[in-house]
Design a protein around this motif. Structure first.
Motif, PDB file in Angstrom:
ATOM      1  N   GLU A 130       0.843  -1.189   0.000  1.00  0.00           N
ATOM      2  CA  GLU A 130       0.000   0.000   0.000  1.00  0.00           C
ATOM      3  C   GLU A 130       0.879   1.240   0.000  1.00  0.00           C
ATOM      4  OE1 GLU A 130      -2.426   0.764   3.449  1.00  0.00           O
ATOM      5  OE2 GLU A 130      -0.993  -0.183   4.801  1.00  0.00           O
ATOM      6  N   TRP A 131       0.340   2.335  -0.525  1.00  0.00           N
ATOM      7  CA  TRP A 131       1.064   3.595  -0.600  1.00  0.00           C
ATOM      8  C   TRP A 131       0.869   4.384   0.679  1.00  0.00           C
ATOM      9  CZ3 TRP A 131       4.478   4.927  -4.345  1.00  0.00           C
ATOM     10  CH2 TRP A 131       4.486   4.136  -5.495  1.00  0.00           C
ATOM     11  N   ILE A 132       1.956   4.953   1.182  1.00  0.00           N
ATOM     12  CA  ILE A 132       1.880   5.778   2.379  1.00  0.00           C
ATOM     13  C   ILE A 132       2.659   7.075   2.155  1.00  0.00           C
ATOM     14  CG2 ILE A 132       1.647   3.821   3.958  1.00  0.00           C
ATOM     15  CD1 ILE A 132       4.623   4.291   4.755  1.00  0.00           C
ATOM     16  N   ALA A 133       2.199   8.133   2.827  1.00  0.00           N
ATOM     17  CA  ALA A 133       2.980   9.357   2.959  1.00  0.00           C
ATOM     18  C   ALA A 133       3.624   9.301   4.326  1.00  0.00           C
ATOM     19  CB  ALA A 133       2.088  10.581   2.823  1.00  0.00           C
ATOM     20  N   SER A 134       4.919   9.606   4.410  1.00  0.00           N
ATOM     21  CA  SER A 134       5.602   9.379   5.681  1.00  0.00           C
ATOM     22  C   SER A 134       6.687  10.413   5.950  1.00  0.00           C
ATOM     23  CB  SER A 134       6.204   7.975   5.714  1.00  0.00           C
ATOM     24  OG  SER A 134       7.295   7.870   4.805  1.00  0.00           O
ATOM     25  N   ILE A 135       7.044  10.513   7.223  1.00  0.00           N
ATOM     26  CA  ILE A 135       8.202  11.286   7.677  1.00  0.00           C
ATOM     27  C   ILE A 135       9.086  10.331   8.462  1.00  0.00           C
ATOM     28  CG2 ILE A 135       9.013  13.168   9.141  1.00  0.00           C
ATOM     29  CD1 ILE A 135       6.332  14.542   8.707  1.00  0.00           C
ATOM     30  N   GLN A 153      -1.715  16.756   9.098  1.00  0.00           N
ATOM     31  CA  GLN A 153      -2.106  18.080   8.627  1.00  0.00           C
ATOM     32  C   GLN A 153      -1.537  18.364   7.249  1.00  0.00           C
ATOM     33  OE1 GLN A 153      -4.315  20.239  10.034  1.00  0.00           O
ATOM     34  NE2 GLN A 153      -4.050  21.325   8.079  1.00  0.00           N
ATOM     35  N   ALA A 154      -0.255  17.969   7.035  1.00  0.00           N
ATOM     36  CA  ALA A 154       0.387  18.215   5.746  1.00  0.00           C
ATOM     37  C   ALA A 154      -0.296  17.421   4.634  1.00  0.00           C
ATOM     38  CB  ALA A 154       1.863  17.854   5.827  1.00  0.00           C
ATOM     39  N   VAL A 155      -0.611  16.161   4.900  1.00  0.00           N
ATOM     40  CA  VAL A 155      -1.274  15.328   3.888  1.00  0.00           C
ATOM     41  C   VAL A 155      -2.646  15.893   3.557  1.00  0.00           C
ATOM     42  CG1 VAL A 155      -2.279  13.051   3.475  1.00  0.00           C
ATOM     43  CG2 VAL A 155       0.001  13.235   4.450  1.00  0.00           C
ATOM     44  N   LYS A 156      -3.357  16.305   4.578  1.00  0.00           N
ATOM     45  CA  LYS A 156      -4.692  16.885   4.367  1.00  0.00           C
ATOM     46  C   LYS A 156      -4.616  18.147   3.518  1.00  0.00           C
ATOM     47  CE  LYS A 156      -8.791  18.333   6.965  1.00  0.00           C
ATOM     48  NZ  LYS A 156      -9.351  18.551   8.326  1.00  0.00           N
ATOM     49  N   THR A 157      -3.577  18.966   3.739  1.00  0.00           N
ATOM     50  CA  THR A 157      -3.425  20.229   3.017  1.00  0.00           C
ATOM     51  C   THR A 157      -2.849  20.030   1.621  1.00  0.00           C
ATOM     52  OG1 THR A 157      -3.070  21.400   5.107  1.00  0.00           O
ATOM     53  CG2 THR A 157      -2.366  22.522   3.092  1.00  0.00           C
ATOM     54  N   LEU A 158      -1.789  19.220   1.524  1.00  0.00           N
ATOM     55  CA  LEU A 158      -1.067  19.097   0.264  1.00  0.00           C
ATOM     56  C   LEU A 158      -1.753  18.204  -0.754  1.00  0.00           C
ATOM     57  CD1 LEU A 158       2.544  18.759   1.725  1.00  0.00           C
ATOM     58  CD2 LEU A 158       1.633  20.731   0.499  1.00  0.00           C
ATOM     59  N   GLY A 186       3.663   7.147   9.204  1.00  0.00           N
ATOM     60  CA  GLY A 186       3.040   7.181   7.892  1.00  0.00           C
ATOM     61  C   GLY A 186       1.531   7.109   7.962  1.00  0.00           C
ATOM     62  N   VAL A 187       0.893   7.614   6.920  1.00  0.00           N
ATOM     63  CA  VAL A 187      -0.557   7.482   6.769  1.00  0.00           C
ATOM     64  C   VAL A 187      -0.830   6.979   5.361  1.00  0.00           C
ATOM     65  CG1 VAL A 187      -1.166   9.246   8.477  1.00  0.00           C
ATOM     66  CG2 VAL A 187      -0.805   9.906   6.095  1.00  0.00           C
ATOM     67  N   PRO A 188      -1.797   6.085   5.197  1.00  0.00           N
ATOM     68  CA  PRO A 188      -2.105   5.565   3.860  1.00  0.00           C
ATOM     69  C   PRO A 188      -2.643   6.664   2.941  1.00  0.00           C
ATOM     70  CG  PRO A 188      -2.998   4.144   5.573  1.00  0.00           C
ATOM     71  CD  PRO A 188      -2.575   5.412   6.242  1.00  0.00           C
ATOM     72  N   VAL A 189      -2.231   6.620   1.673  1.00  0.00           N
ATOM     73  CA  VAL A 189      -2.743   7.521   0.646  1.00  0.00           C
ATOM     74  C   VAL A 189      -3.212   6.683  -0.538  1.00  0.00           C
ATOM     75  CG1 VAL A 189      -1.397   9.535   1.336  1.00  0.00           C
ATOM     76  CG2 VAL A 189      -0.404   7.884  -0.255  1.00  0.00           C
ATOM     77  N   ALA A 190      -3.926   7.362  -1.462  1.00  0.00           N
ATOM     78  CA  ALA A 190      -4.606   6.624  -2.532  1.00  0.00           C
ATOM     79  C   ALA A 190      -3.646   5.979  -3.520  1.00  0.00           C
ATOM     80  CB  ALA A 190      -5.561   7.556  -3.266  1.00  0.00           C
ATOM     81  N   GLY A 191      -2.470   6.570  -3.727  1.00  0.00           N
ATOM     82  CA  GLY A 191      -1.554   6.023  -4.719  1.00  0.00           C
ATOM     83  C   GLY A 191      -0.290   6.847  -4.783  1.00  0.00           C
ATOM     84  N   PRO A 192       0.540   6.644  -5.818  1.00  0.00           N
ATOM     85  CA  PRO A 192       1.794   7.396  -5.923  1.00  0.00           C
ATOM     86  C   PRO A 192       1.523   8.886  -6.096  1.00  0.00           C
ATOM     87  CG  PRO A 192       1.356   6.150  -7.936  1.00  0.00           C
ATOM     88  CD  PRO A 192       0.349   5.700  -6.918  1.00  0.00           C
TER      89      PRO A 192
END
Length: 283
Positions: A130-135, A153-158, A186-192
């Motif tokens: 699965e795809w994630i956005a992470s720090i 917050q960054a994922v929600k905004t960006l 990390g938080v899951p995101v829809a894709g790349p």
């Protein structure tokens, strides 16, 4: 010749089964009346019925029996089929023995429980990628709640996407260190998606995971890790050296010791002669 009801009594096979055997070509009647459709059998056909019962007792399906009974397979092919069936049954027995061991371990835990709390359960889960956005940072556990808030917050905004409720913490190394833990939130995101600053979007690999739900918080608990370690040892699993351990949070912890529900997930590998498919099993 015998009518189907008579042959059923002699062979100890139901008339319904005999009709089905005829339908799939396993045992054809010696004669079928073209006007009435009545089936008739001879005494010689009892030999084939007996062979059907023998192969059924050995665990073969009716479809597998047809070439065996019709002589379409040579001795070596028949031997290979019997050896394959033997291996199947041995594996099934091994799996059931492992299940029995888990039941007995669970009973032992219930007997040892003094406070009436249910024992911690371990399950094996196979996840997909699965795809994630992470720090990712080398930092202390006390910084994790702040990193999670920053990331969400960054994922929600960006990325303008609906946020998944789950938060994933990946422990890359030295989870027991106080101020030098190599960790990733990390938080899951829809894709790349394109990276944004220090936020990296990547594919988290699928893995075979030993999972244990707990409420110890980010600070962790000896009971949780000791339970998981003991279970892995009992079941014969090894720990993957290629993937970091994970924790899934459904609530945002305010402090490392905050008692929030989470799931510790340890990537595992099968050892030769070790655990046979314990998916879904409990300790």
């Amino acid at each position: 010749m015998f009518k189907i009801t008579e042959f059923s009594k002699i062979s100890q096979v139901s008339a319904k089964a005999l009709r089905y055997y005829d339908q799939i070509g396993l045992l054809k009647p010696s004669y079928t009346d073209p006007d009435t459709g009545y089936r008739f059998y001879t005494a010689d056909q009892l030999k084939r019925v007996h062979r059907i019962l023998v192969f059924k007792d050995l665990g073969f399906t009716l479809e597998q029996m047809i070439p065996l009974l019709d002589g379409a397979l040579g001795t070596e092919q028949m031997r290979a089929m019997l050896l394959h069936k033997s291996a199947e049954i041995a594996e099934m027995l091994r799996e059931e023995q492992a299940r029995l061991n888990r039941i007995e371990a669970r009973l032992d835990e219930l007997d040892r429980s003094e406070d009436g709390e249910p024992p911690l359960d371990v399950i094996v889960r196979q996840t997909g990628p699965e795809w994630i956005a992470s720090i990712r940072e080398v930092t202390s556990k006390s910084k994790v709640p702040g990193l999670i808030r920053e990331l969400r917050q960054a994922v929600k905004t960006l990325y303008k996407g609906a946020l998944d409720q789950r938060v994933i913490v990946l422990w890359h190394s030295c989870a027991e260190c106080e101020d030098a833990v190599d960790l990733e939130v990390g938080v899951p995101v829809a894709g790349p998606l394109p990276d944004q600053g220090r936020i990296r979007v990547r594919e988290l690999k699928g893995a075979k995971l030993a999972c244990i739900a707990h409420s110890a918080g980010l600070a962790g608990s000896y009971e949780v890790t000791a339970k998981l370690a003991g279970w892995l040892e009992e079941q014969g699993y090894g720990i993957s050296e290629k993937e970091p351990s994970r924790e899934i949070y459904w609530e945002l912890p305010d402090q490392p010791a905050s008692p929030v529900l989470s799931e510790l997930q340890m990537p595992i590998v099968d050892r030769p002669g070790g655990a046979p498919g314990a998916e879904g099993g409990q300790a």
